[in-house]
Design a protein around this motif. Structure first.
Motif, PDB file in Angstrom:
ATOM      1  N   GLN A 237       0.827  -1.206   0.000  1.00  0.00           N
ATOM      2  CA  GLN A 237       0.000   0.000   0.000  1.00  0.00           C
ATOM      3  C   GLN A 237       0.865   1.262   0.000  1.00  0.00           C
ATOM      4  OE1 GLN A 237      -2.907  -0.049   3.128  1.00  0.00           O
ATOM      5  NE2 GLN A 237      -3.996   1.760   2.381  1.00  0.00           N
ATOM      6  N   TYR A 238       1.969   1.231   0.716  1.00  0.00           N
ATOM      7  CA  TYR A 238       2.888   2.372   0.742  1.00  0.00           C
ATOM      8  C   TYR A 238       3.472   2.629  -0.648  1.00  0.00           C
ATOM      9  CZ  TYR A 238       6.786   5.362   2.211  1.00  0.00           C
ATOM     10  OH  TYR A 238       7.681   6.415   2.358  1.00  0.00           O
ATOM     11  N   GLN A 247       0.495  -1.441  -9.531  1.00  0.00           N
ATOM     12  CA  GLN A 247       0.073  -2.463  -8.581  1.00  0.00           C
ATOM     13  C   GLN A 247       1.032  -3.655  -8.567  1.00  0.00           C
ATOM     14  OE1 GLN A 247      -3.925  -3.894  -9.159  1.00  0.00           O
ATOM     15  NE2 GLN A 247      -3.949  -5.051  -7.265  1.00  0.00           N
ATOM     16  N   ALA A 248       1.425  -4.114  -9.762  1.00  0.00           N
ATOM     17  CA  ALA A 248       2.311  -5.278  -9.837  1.00  0.00           C
ATOM     18  C   ALA A 248       3.653  -4.989  -9.173  1.00  0.00           C
ATOM     19  CB  ALA A 248       2.515  -5.677 -11.296  1.00  0.00           C
ATOM     20  N   ALA A 249       4.206  -3.801  -9.454  1.00  0.00           N
ATOM     21  CA  ALA A 249       5.507  -3.425  -8.878  1.00  0.00           C
ATOM     22  C   ALA A 249       5.415  -3.296  -7.358  1.00  0.00           C
ATOM     23  CB  ALA A 249       5.995  -2.118  -9.490  1.00  0.00           C
ATOM     24  N   ALA A 250       4.294  -2.756  -6.878  1.00  0.00           N
ATOM     25  CA  ALA A 250       4.107  -2.609  -5.430  1.00  0.00           C
ATOM     26  C   ALA A 250       4.021  -3.969  -4.745  1.00  0.00           C
ATOM     27  CB  ALA A 250       2.858  -1.789  -5.143  1.00  0.00           C
ATOM     28  N   HIS A 251       3.340  -4.924  -5.400  1.00  0.00           N
ATOM     29  CA  HIS A 251       3.250  -6.270  -4.830  1.00  0.00           C
ATOM     30  C   HIS A 251       4.618  -6.963  -4.823  1.00  0.00           C
ATOM     31  CE1 HIS A 251      -0.981  -6.954  -3.913  1.00  0.00           C
ATOM     32  NE2 HIS A 251      -1.288  -6.265  -5.000  1.00  0.00           N
ATOM     33  N   GLN A 252       5.447  -6.644  -5.808  1.00  0.00           N
ATOM     34  CA  GLN A 252       6.774  -7.247  -5.868  1.00  0.00           C
ATOM     35  C   GLN A 252       7.661  -6.813  -4.706  1.00  0.00           C
ATOM     36  OE1 GLN A 252       8.396  -6.370  -9.733  1.00  0.00           O
ATOM     37  NE2 GLN A 252       6.959  -7.720 -10.801  1.00  0.00           N
ATOM     38  N   ASN A 301      11.270   6.481  -5.874  1.00  0.00           N
ATOM     39  CA  ASN A 301      12.302   5.846  -6.690  1.00  0.00           C
ATOM     40  C   ASN A 301      12.056   4.334  -6.657  1.00  0.00           C
ATOM     41  OD1 ASN A 301      14.729   4.623  -7.621  1.00  0.00           O
ATOM     42  ND2 ASN A 301      15.885   6.471  -7.110  1.00  0.00           N
ATOM     43  N   ALA A 302      11.417   3.811  -7.707  1.00  0.00           N
ATOM     44  CA  ALA A 302      10.965   2.419  -7.701  1.00  0.00           C
ATOM     45  C   ALA A 302      12.117   1.435  -7.560  1.00  0.00           C
ATOM     46  CB  ALA A 302      10.175   2.123  -8.977  1.00  0.00           C
ATOM     47  N   ALA A 309      13.362  -2.621   0.141  1.00  0.00           N
ATOM     48  CA  ALA A 309      12.471  -3.683   0.625  1.00  0.00           C
ATOM     49  C   ALA A 309      13.279  -4.932   0.959  1.00  0.00           C
ATOM     50  CB  ALA A 309      11.406  -3.992  -0.422  1.00  0.00           C
ATOM     51  N   PHE A 310      14.243  -5.249   0.093  1.00  0.00           N
ATOM     52  CA  PHE A 310      15.138  -6.379   0.358  1.00  0.00           C
ATOM     53  C   PHE A 310      15.917  -6.161   1.649  1.00  0.00           C
ATOM     54  CE2 PHE A 310      19.343  -8.260   0.197  1.00  0.00           C
ATOM     55  CZ  PHE A 310      19.094  -9.573  -0.188  1.00  0.00           C
ATOM     56  N   LEU A 311      16.455  -4.949   1.827  1.00  0.00           N
ATOM     57  CA  LEU A 311      17.271  -4.650   3.005  1.00  0.00           C
ATOM     58  C   LEU A 311      16.449  -4.662   4.294  1.00  0.00           C
ATOM     59  CD1 LEU A 311      19.567  -1.811   1.596  1.00  0.00           C
ATOM     60  CD2 LEU A 311      20.193  -4.182   2.078  1.00  0.00           C
ATOM     61  N   VAL A 312      15.224  -4.145   4.227  1.00  0.00           N
ATOM     62  CA  VAL A 312      14.368  -4.174   5.417  1.00  0.00           C
ATOM     63  C   VAL A 312      14.047  -5.619   5.789  1.00  0.00           C
ATOM     64  CG1 VAL A 312      12.115  -3.577   6.359  1.00  0.00           C
ATOM     65  CG2 VAL A 312      13.379  -1.891   5.036  1.00  0.00           C
TER      66      VAL A 312
END
Length: 398
Positions: A237-238, A247-252, A301-302, A309-312
């Motif tokens: 959602q963020y 949507q697809a990129a956000a789910h990834q 910055n996508a 996201a990986f680092l978190v």
């Protein structure tokens, strides 16, 4: 593999493979269960909260009793209670019965926690952190596999209940193993040996302060759960609302987050015999703080968001909570079950309260900033724990 308790450890790990499935199995089958219970999908999803209720009911008590009566009875009780949940859901006629069964599932998780985490630390006294972090890998494996099972059953028009039969079969095997064997080390003998080793190192008996050290760890039990809970629940959602991602990129982003978590487990397991658990914890909490801060600063910055996201996932959800619990057990070696109960009770409270905070804040960017503050508190807290560790044990490294 020379450890005679390795078969017991493997059975414990497979219990947590099932637990990974159990955490998400209701939400994954929400449509089918809603039809069975005569309710809406939203009504079916509301039953998920019962797991948290059950978990908080018995964590403290079972932790204390685990120290008194040993690890095996609570592992057996956890398996049996989980079996009641999985089998019961298949025959549950309505949401009330399902909610009661969900409470039992939460209690089963608590029984397993207070028997398994201390048990693994006693099976592998020289690799406590690694043995507990590997549990995270088995949980992730269960959570990764179940959606494929559910989607495969749905695509073929098969009965949704087969997704419950898989964990039932695994639990039946581990239950029989512990019923007819499944030996654990003598927890009191292991504790005495650990205390002897500390004395031989020249530090005397560990004289941790219950109020100071206990408070620091309980705070981190809450903080660690809150930190990754907020990110994991709102990442998609963020990305859409604040980062304006497709949507697809956000789910990834969630996939990158999960991959980071798995990579951290593997790295920690590899380095576990070379470094003490306390050396990981402040580094990981610092990494979590910096990563979440950058997510808040550069949401549009996508490419960077995928990396972050990986680092978190790596720093906040890759086993740092299990490592901190292992360190807490070093501070309080005579009460591993008790400290497990207190530590995870704090995390369970976070699971209850953080959704309320998210709802109160309202906007996703504000929630992310709040997570930045929480992650900073986590780093400060674990830094204080590291200072206390050096004070008590005289060193941080091996």
């Amino acid at each position: 593999m020379k450890n005679k308790y390795t078969p017991t450890a493997l059975a414990l790990y497979f219990n947590y493979f099932v637990h990974g499935m159990g955490v998400i199995i209701l939400s994954q089958n929400a449509t089918a269960l809603a039809h069975q219970w005569g309710t809406t999908v939203t009504g079916a999803l509301a039953v998920v909260s019962s797991l948290g209720v059950g978990r908080i009911i018995n964590l403290l008590v079972s932790g204390i009793l685990s120290d008194k009566f040993g690890r095996k009875p609570f592992v057996q009780l956890g398996i049996a209670t989980y079996l009641v949940f999985f089998i019961g859901i298949l025959f549950s006629p309505n949401t009330l019965v399902a909610y009661i069964l969900g409470i039992l599932a939460g209690m089963a998780n608590s029984f397993l926690d207070t028997g398994t985490y201390p048990g693994l630390m006693e099976i592998y006294p020289n690799s406590k952190g690694t043995s507990n972090v590997v549990l995270k890998a088995f949980i992730s494996a269960g959570q990764f596999l179940l959606p494929f099972i559910v989607s495969g059953l749905a695509a073929s028009g098969a009965w949704y209940g087969w997704s419950f039969i898989v964990p039932i079969a695994v639990l039946a095997i581990t239950f029989l193993y512990f019923l007819f064997g499944g030996a654990f080390p003598d927890s009191k003998a292991v504790t005495a040996e650990e205390e002897k080793e500390v004395e031989e190192e020249g530090n005397g008996a560990v004289k941790s302060n219950l109020w100071v050290d206990g408070a620091l760890f309980i705070i981190y039990g809450y903080i660690s759960q809150a930190t990754f809970y907020m990110v994991s629940q709102m990442l998609t959602q963020y990305g859409q609302e604040v980062g304006h991602m497709a949507q697809a990129a956000a789910h990834q982003l969630v996939s990158w987050y999960s991959l980071g978590s798995i990579c951290c487990v593997l790295l920690t397991a590899f380095l576990g015999k070379k470094l003490r658990e306390i050396q990981f914890v402040p580094v990981y909490t610092l990494g979590a703080f910096v990563s979440i801060l950058m997510m808040w600063m550069f949401p549009q910055n996508a490419g960077l968001m995928a990396i972050l996201a990986f680092l978190v996932g790596f720093f906040a959800a890759g086993g740092v909570m299990q490592l901190a619990l292992t360190v807490m057990a070093e501070f309080f070696p005579a009460g591993k079950g008790t400290v497990t109960g207190f530590f995870y009770t704090a995390g369970s409270i976070a699971s209850f309260t953080i959704p309320l905070v998210i709802n109160w804040i309202g906007d996703m960017r504000g929630v992310m900033f709040f997570d930045v503050i929480v992650a900073l508190i986590g780093f400060i807290d674990t830094s204080l724990i590291a200072i206390r560790y050096k004070h008590l044990f005289g060193k941080l490294g091996k």
